[in-house]
Scaffold this active site. Structure first.
Site, PDB file in Angstrom:
ATOM      1  N   ALA A   1       0.911  -1.283  -0.112  1.00 52.24           N
ATOM      2  CA  ALA A   1       0.457   0.200   0.350  1.00 52.24           C
ATOM      3  C   ALA A   1       1.150   1.507  -0.013  1.00 52.24           C
ATOM      4  CB  ALA A   1      -1.164  -0.313   0.490  1.00 52.24           C
ATOM      5  N   SER A   2       0.922   1.861  -1.069  1.00 50.48           N
ATOM      6  CA  SER A   2       1.553   2.405  -1.454  1.00 50.48           C
ATOM      7  C   SER A   2       1.726   4.229  -0.200  1.00 50.48           C
ATOM      8  CB  SER A   2       1.588   3.408  -2.496  1.00 50.48           C
ATOM      9  OG  SER A   2       1.556   2.939  -3.240  1.00 50.48           O
ATOM     10  N   HIS A   3       2.443   4.919  -0.623  1.00 48.35           N
ATOM     11  CA  HIS A   3       3.028   6.176   0.662  1.00 48.35           C
ATOM     12  C   HIS A   3       1.720   7.448   0.366  1.00 48.35           C
ATOM     13  CE1 HIS A   3       4.406   9.687   2.764  1.00 48.35           C
ATOM     14  NE2 HIS A   3       4.788   9.106   2.818  1.00 48.35           N
TER      15      HIS A   3
ATOM     16  N   PHE B   1       8.113   3.404  -7.082  1.00 50.11           N
ATOM     17  CA  PHE B   1       6.924   2.205  -6.993  1.00 50.11           C
ATOM     18  C   PHE B   1       7.683   1.301  -7.352  1.00 50.11           C
ATOM     19  CE2 PHE B   1       3.763   5.039  -7.099  1.00 50.11           C
ATOM     20  CZ  PHE B   1       2.903   5.415  -6.396  1.00 50.11           C
TER      21      PHE B   1
END
Length: 391
Positions: free
Chosen positions: A100-102, A245
């Site tokens: 779950a990306s920043h 990413f």
């Protein structure tokens, strides 16, 4: 003070939005605030996640530490949601394969994509489904197609979205080929980085549409690329610096210096350099060097041989040329260089660094890429007409 009418979940979402606003320097746009409230982040995380502790990934289980797990879900940081492509963990060999990306990067991307209700969007990299849910909330689920290469991740994301009443089309497949049956799209938005823009993305995005993707260069993984698709089938656009990413699985390249590049029978040429090694592998200089060299990567090795404190390895992605830049620990301004192969890579690194300095030490925002109809990628600084081939 927490609003007594808010649930802990709502309070956590609002707290995250305030933290993102501080990080971005402006409030999150109201439509994306509403989307975040409608798709709470923790709902999309698995029971086991991994968090970073000084470069080491450690598991955090909801069943063991629910408060710590919930806090991680709403921290201003990325959360690893899968390791080792879902394979069992063997000892300490743990590496991230989905996350779950920043949150700040997610909202910055959503703003950059300029999404509006009714637009048709191709979303590459469903992952947990969190940003997919927010995009669907904004444009309408019927207008959204999301592609995920991992069957298990695709199924879980689809189930989590359905539980919240979201029903976008989630397809398990190779994001490189997009999804033709929904084309043409107004926007193609990727949440995994790429080293080349797939021709299918351009073909499936309508003229004057936008492709937004994190960019990965073998030298440095950094930069968000926004391309406008032209009437002639080409695409051209610039970078912003805020993105990092995971690389698309089908574009990964796993090379080992000692297993794939360096051989005992190599007889490298020796020289001396005074260019500080760490200056070329970080920050704006690294971004520029990566775009000048294209197909060159690097790695560090501590105490490779007696008398050498550390070594910077540089190699081409095809493994045919390499350089080693050694520091003996005594003279901070002098490094021993060994080079082998048809290309003298450290000479190229020095030349690229000099080019960057001579052009005013430009940051990512001054760089761009043009992708021709034939798939050729050309990088440029300031002006697309003054470009060079990006190998």
């Amino acid at each position: 003070m927490t609003d007594p009418q808010q649930s802990p979940e709502q309070a956590a979402v609002r707290g995250l939005l305030r933290a993102v606003a501080t990080d971005l320097g402006h409030a999150v746009a109201l439509p994306w605030q509403e989307a975040a409230v409608a798709t709470p982040r923790h709902h999309f995380l698995p029971d086991r996640i991994w968090t970073d502790h000084d470069g080491r990934l450690l598991p955090l289980d909801h069943g063991v530490d629910p408060e710590g797990w919930f806090a991680a879900a709403y921290a201003l940081d990325f959360v690893v949601t899968q390791v080792n492509d879902g394979a069992p963990v063997d000892g300490d060999d743990v590496w991230p394969s989905s996350s779950a990306s920043h949150p700040s990067i997610v909202f910055r991307m959503l703003e950059s994509a300029d999404l509006r209700p009714g637009m048709k969007v191709l979303h590459i990299g469903t992952g947990t489904g969190w940003d997919c849910g927010m995009i669907g909330h904004r444009i309408g689920d019927a207008n959204l197609v999301s592609v995920e290469v991992d069957q298990d991740l695709a199924d879980r994301a689809r189930d989590r979205l359905k539980a919240l009443g979201h029903h976008p089309t989630v397809v398990c497949g190779d994001g490189m080929v997009g999804c033709g049956h929904g084309a043409p799209y107004d926007r193609t938005v990727a949440t995994c980085s790429v080293r080349r823009i797939p021709a299918q993305w351009i073909a499936q995005t309508q003229a004057r549409g936008v492709i937004l993707t994190p960019w990965d260069n073998p030298w440095i993984c950094w930069g968000l690329l926004r391309l406008d698709v032209e009437d002639d089938g080409s695409a051209v656009g610039r970078y912003s610096p805020h993105s990092a990413f995971m690389l698309m699985r089908t574009q990964r390249q796993d090379l080992s210096i000692h297993g794939d590049v360096v051989s005992e029978d190599h007889r490298p040429e020796e020289s001396v350099s005074t260019l500080p090694r760490r200056d070329v592998v970080q920050g704006d200089a690294a971004f520029a060097i990566g775009h000048r060299l294209g197909d060159v990567w690097h790695t560090w090795q501590e105490e490779p041989v007696p008398g050498v404190v550390d070594r910077l390895w540089v190699a081409t992605t095809d493994g045919t040329s390499w350089a080693a830049v050694d520091h003996d620990g005594s003279d901070e301004d002098r490094f021993t260089v060994y080079q082998h192969g048809p290309r003298r890579l450290w000479d190229e690194v020095e030349e690229a660094h000099h080019w960057w300095v001579d052009h005013g030490r430009p940051g990512p925002g001054r760089f761009g890429i043009t992708v021709a109809r034939d798939g050729t990628h050309r990088a440029w600084l300031d002006d697309p007409s003054a470009s060079w081939l990006l190998e």
